[in-house]
Design an enzyme around this catalytic site. Structure first.
Site: not given
Ligand code: PGA
Length: 253
Positions: A9, A11, A97, A99, A169, A175, A215
């Protein structure tokens, strides 16, 4: 064996040129994917056609959108539709997601509509669910995630559900560098599968791929993916570095 998926992903990261280079570097690593393993790249919308043209001939490599709109077409400036994605042969779309839920107010109901339209156009939704930190601290994460599943997924029939991939998630792990432990991941994945089994029966639940996200790194992917109910990962930060994502793909069961 149900599908095992390493999904990148990106982003809102990378320039077009960096994106091209990253796909080339990963693809040219010559990773041998087994027949049930897949590598998926959820790239920013302006890069979909580029990524698709690089990967369309490759077996078990797929391109994904990061979002789409719930309407078929019309006066929705700035949005992209499932029909558009279908017209460029995109097979996956990340939906819900955290976000998008947080910054763009996406509700479980709206996500159900987005899933409906993706399925209509033969696009597999990668449906994201997961709890924020305060819910985890209150130890109510199981019912929180179950509500997300019920409100977004449980209106679909067996056949439709089997076309959906779920990504668990935990928001506190995205993140932050704070990965869920393998026990926490396995426990929630088993809970999600049990909730699916209750609604749809064991056979259907057993066929659904449930990815872990939050992560995932080159040095923890293998132990996370080894968990019985973890079928790969949805990877943000570490998917932007070729050697890390290559290692993550290689960590699939
Ligand atoms: P990350 O993000 O691996 O940077 O924690 C995962 C995601 O948001 O899908």
């Amino acid at each position: 064996m149900r599908k095992q998926i390493a999904a990148a992903n990106w982003k809102m990261n990378l320039t077009y040129q960096q994106g091209e280079q990253l796909i080339d570097d990963i693809f040219n690593a010559g990773i041998h994917l087994k027949e049930y393993q897949q590598a998926v790249f959820a790239v920013p919308s302006p890069y979909l056609v580029m990524a698709q043209s690089k990967l369309s001939a490759a077996t078990n490599y797929f391109v994904s959108a990061q979002n789409c709109y719930a309407k078929k077409s019309g006066a929705y400036t700035g949005e992209i539709s499932a029909e558009m994605l279908h017209s460029i042969d995109i097979k996956y779309c990340v939906l819900g997601h955290s976000e998008r839920r947080e910054y763009f107010s996406e509700s479980n109901q709206m996500l159900a509509e987005k899933i409906t339209i993706c399925l209509e156009y033969d696009i597999t939704p990668i449906f994201c669910c997961g709890e924020p930190l305060n819910i985890r601290e209150a130890e109510t994460q199981n019912s929180y995630v179950e509500t997300q599943l019920r409100e977004s997924l449980f209106r679909f029939d067996d056949e439709q559900l089997q076309k959906i991939v779920i990504a668990y998630e935990p928001i506190w792990a995205i993140g932050t560098g704070k990965t869920a432990t393998t026990e926490q991941a396995q426990e929630m994945h088993a809970h999600v599968r049990a909730a699916l089994a209750k609604q749809y029966g064991g056979q259907v639940a057993n066929d659904i791929s449930i990815l872990y996200g939050g992560s995932v790194k080159a040095n923890n992917a293998k132990e996370l993916f080894a968990c019985a109910d973890v079928d790969g990962g949805l990877v943000g930060g570490a998917s932007l570095v070729a050697k890390d994502f290559i290692e993550i793909i290689r960590s699939l069961k």
